[in-house]
Design an enzyme around this catalytic site. Structure first.
Site, short mmCIF file in Angstrom:
data_model
loop_
_atom_site.label_atom_id
_atom_site.label_comp_id
_atom_site.label_asym_id
_atom_site.label_seq_id
_atom_site.Cartn_x
_atom_site.Cartn_y
_atom_site.Cartn_z
N GLN A 1 23.69 7.93 -2.04
CA GLN A 1 24.66 7.04 -2.53
C GLN A 1 23.60 5.74 -3.31
O GLN A 1 24.25 5.66 -4.43
CB GLN A 1 25.17 6.25 -1.66
CG GLN A 1 26.23 4.91 -1.99
CD GLN A 1 27.20 4.75 -0.80
OE1 GLN A 1 28.02 5.57 -0.51
NE2 GLN A 1 27.23 3.61 -0.57
N GLU A 2 22.41 5.61 -3.08
CA GLU A 2 21.72 4.72 -3.62
C GLU A 2 21.26 5.30 -4.87
O GLU A 2 21.44 4.49 -6.14
CB GLU A 2 20.23 4.46 -2.95
CG GLU A 2 19.25 3.71 -3.60
CD GLU A 2 18.15 3.01 -3.04
OE1 GLU A 2 17.21 2.64 -3.49
OE2 GLU A 2 18.23 3.56 -1.68
N GLY B 1 0.68 -1.25 -0.11
CA GLY B 1 0.29 -0.03 -0.06
C GLY B 1 0.80 1.34 -0.02
O GLY B 1 0.17 2.27 0.00
N ARG C 1 23.85 -5.42 -40.75
CA ARG C 1 22.79 -5.47 -41.13
C ARG C 1 22.38 -4.90 -42.54
O ARG C 1 22.88 -3.68 -42.60
CB ARG C 1 21.53 -5.08 -40.19
CG ARG C 1 20.16 -5.24 -40.45
CD ARG C 1 19.64 -6.67 -40.77
NE ARG C 1 18.25 -6.70 -41.05
CZ ARG C 1 17.74 -7.83 -41.31
NH1 ARG C 1 18.35 -9.13 -41.39
NH2 ARG C 1 16.34 -7.84 -41.52
N GLY D 1 12.97 5.86 -6.13
CA GLY D 1 12.36 7.25 -6.36
C GLY D 1 12.05 7.47 -7.56
O GLY D 1 12.83 7.28 -8.50
N LEU E 1 16.57 1.06 -34.36
CA LEU E 1 17.26 0.58 -35.51
C LEU E 1 17.47 -1.01 -35.67
O LEU E 1 18.29 -1.29 -36.71
CB LEU E 1 18.92 1.30 -34.90
CG LEU E 1 18.85 2.92 -34.97
CD1 LEU E 1 20.24 3.31 -34.69
CD2 LEU E 1 18.57 3.49 -36.56
N ALA F 1 6.89 9.92 10.36
CA ALA F 1 8.35 9.68 9.89
C ALA F 1 9.29 9.60 11.00
O ALA F 1 10.44 8.55 10.93
CB ALA F 1 9.04 10.79 8.94
N GLY G 1 4.54 3.11 -1.67
CA GLY G 1 5.58 3.05 -2.69
C GLY G 1 6.83 3.96 -2.01
O GLY G 1 7.61 3.66 -1.12
N GLY H 1 12.58 -5.02 -36.78
CA GLY H 1 11.64 -6.23 -35.97
C GLY H 1 12.69 -7.16 -35.06
O GLY H 1 12.06 -7.49 -34.10
#
Length: 386
Positions: free
Chosen positions: A244-245, A132, A271, A367, A340, A181, A134, A343
């Site tokens: 840092q994350e 519930g 190609r 985040g 590029l 918090a 995020g 398919g």
């Protein structure tokens, strides 16, 4: 286009990069497609990574590490990105979870867990997100009540990277539910504690080789010695480590963008279409030039952010701006490059197809892009007021 020199790295770093590259090409790349089908990598790979010195490189020798610096861990992240390997959750283990234990764990807890994490004997995860909630950590509902020498932990977490294998889980929980918090604490749960269980290994649209699980805590009795730092200070600790994350996300996205461009250059040179190489069409050349220029700017920006962080000068807004820019960059690059391939770019056996789907989560975890913009905007508005 010749890559600009990267002055952050010493010859010792360069030698380590070669070691990591050989490990990735030998032990990971040949098996990654199989691990994508299995939705996880084998635990044995973690032991191998530990044996080769790829985990928690920054940890000092007193805590079981090699006593190197954070650049060594970023090299591991970059080399995983170079081969498009999203499966091994080494960066989260080393760069995100281990710092919480090193900074806030008791001496006994650090000695019990960190050396085993360096060896790859224990796998680490961090559990913040709930079904519930995020990005709003302050709204979590998982709770822990102090009873004597233990906390009794109950609740549920989801989208937990390394969750299927994790033996060491840093859990964000409410110890004072009415404090918002200021009521959040961090507890370390070990995988064999009674009452802890894992749900299904979640099947995502991308990053299939990365195990991502639901975790359940049913009155888990966690020793009070497994509290990280002080009770009620968990939110502050999380905020301190988020820069840092988010820098790690920048590092990973930049490396993956560079890999996508390299694969695409090789493909369009081989190609054929309308009796000429795809590389000979002006549209192809202009697209590649634009992507390469964006990537060159991204590399300069990423290395600047790394240098700021190593100097202790990277703040929350700067890290958020970097995470926003590099995650959006990766999305643009993989989309242009997939086009590029035509398919074949939509075929799962081509690395660009997997890179495209793998990239989408980067704008969400650690985040969302929207939250990153809000953080940057707050900083801008505060500066203008002053």
């Amino acid at each position: 286009m010749k890559a600009a020199p990267r002055h952050l790295f010493s010859p010792e770093h360069d030698a380590f990069r070669e070691q990591v590259r050989r490990f990735c090409e030998r032990e990971i790349a040949p098996h990654h497609a199989e691990w994508e089908q299995a939705h996880g990598v084998p635990r044995a790979l973690w032991r191998q990574a530990g044996d080769n010195g790829l985990l928690c490189c920054w940890l000092p020798e007193a805590l079981g590490g090699p006593g190197a610096d954070l650049l060594f861990d970023f090299i591991v992240s970059e080399e995983l990105g170079r081969i498009g390997a999203t499966g091994p959750g080494f960066p989260l283990h080393s760069v995100i979870v281990a710092p919480y234990l090193a900074a806030h764990g008791t001496p006994e807890l650090r000695q019990a867990l960190l050396p085993a994490m360096v060896r790859g004997e224990r796998i680490a995860a961090i559990a913040m997100t709930e079904p519930g909630t995020g990005s709003d950590v302050a709204a979590i509902r998982t709770s822990a009540q102090r009873e004597g020498d233990h906390y009794v932990l109950s609740g549920q977490k989801t989208f937990i990277t390394n969750g299927h294998h994790a033996d060491v889980i840093v859990v964000a929980c409410k110890t004072e539910p009415d404090q918002g918090a200021h009521g959040v604490s961090l507890l370390v749960v070990e995988g064999d504690m009674p009452g802890f269980s894992r749900g299904r290994n979640l099947h995502k649209i991308g990053q299939h080789a990365q195990d991502t699980a639901e975790l359940f805590f049913d009155q888990v009795r966690v020793p009070a010695s497994h509290l990280l730092g002080e009770q009620g200070q968990g939110f502050r600790y999380l905020m301190q480590k988020l820069a840092q994350e988010r820098l790690l996300v920048s590092v990973q996205c930049q490396a993956r963008a560079e890999a996508a461009l390299a694969w695409t250059i090789d493909y369009v040179k081989e190609r054929q279409a309308f009796r000429q190489r795809v590389a000979d069409f002006q549209n192809t050349r202009f697209k590649l030039a634009a992507v390469a220029t964006d990537i060159a700017a991204g590399r300069a920006y990423c290395d600047q952010l790394i240098a700021q962080h190593l100097a202790g000068e990277l703040d929350a807004a700067q890290a958020a701006a970097g995470k926003l820019w590099h995650s959006e960059l990766l999305g643009r690059v993989t989309d242009e490059c997939l086009q590029l391939f035509g398919g074949y770019g939509y075929m799962a056996e081509y690395p660009i197809a997997r890179a495209w789907t793998d990239a989408r989560i980067e704008r969400i975890y650690a985040g969302t892009s929207e939250i990153m913009k809000e953080i940057v905007a707050r900083e801008l508005l505060d500066e203008r007021k002053s």
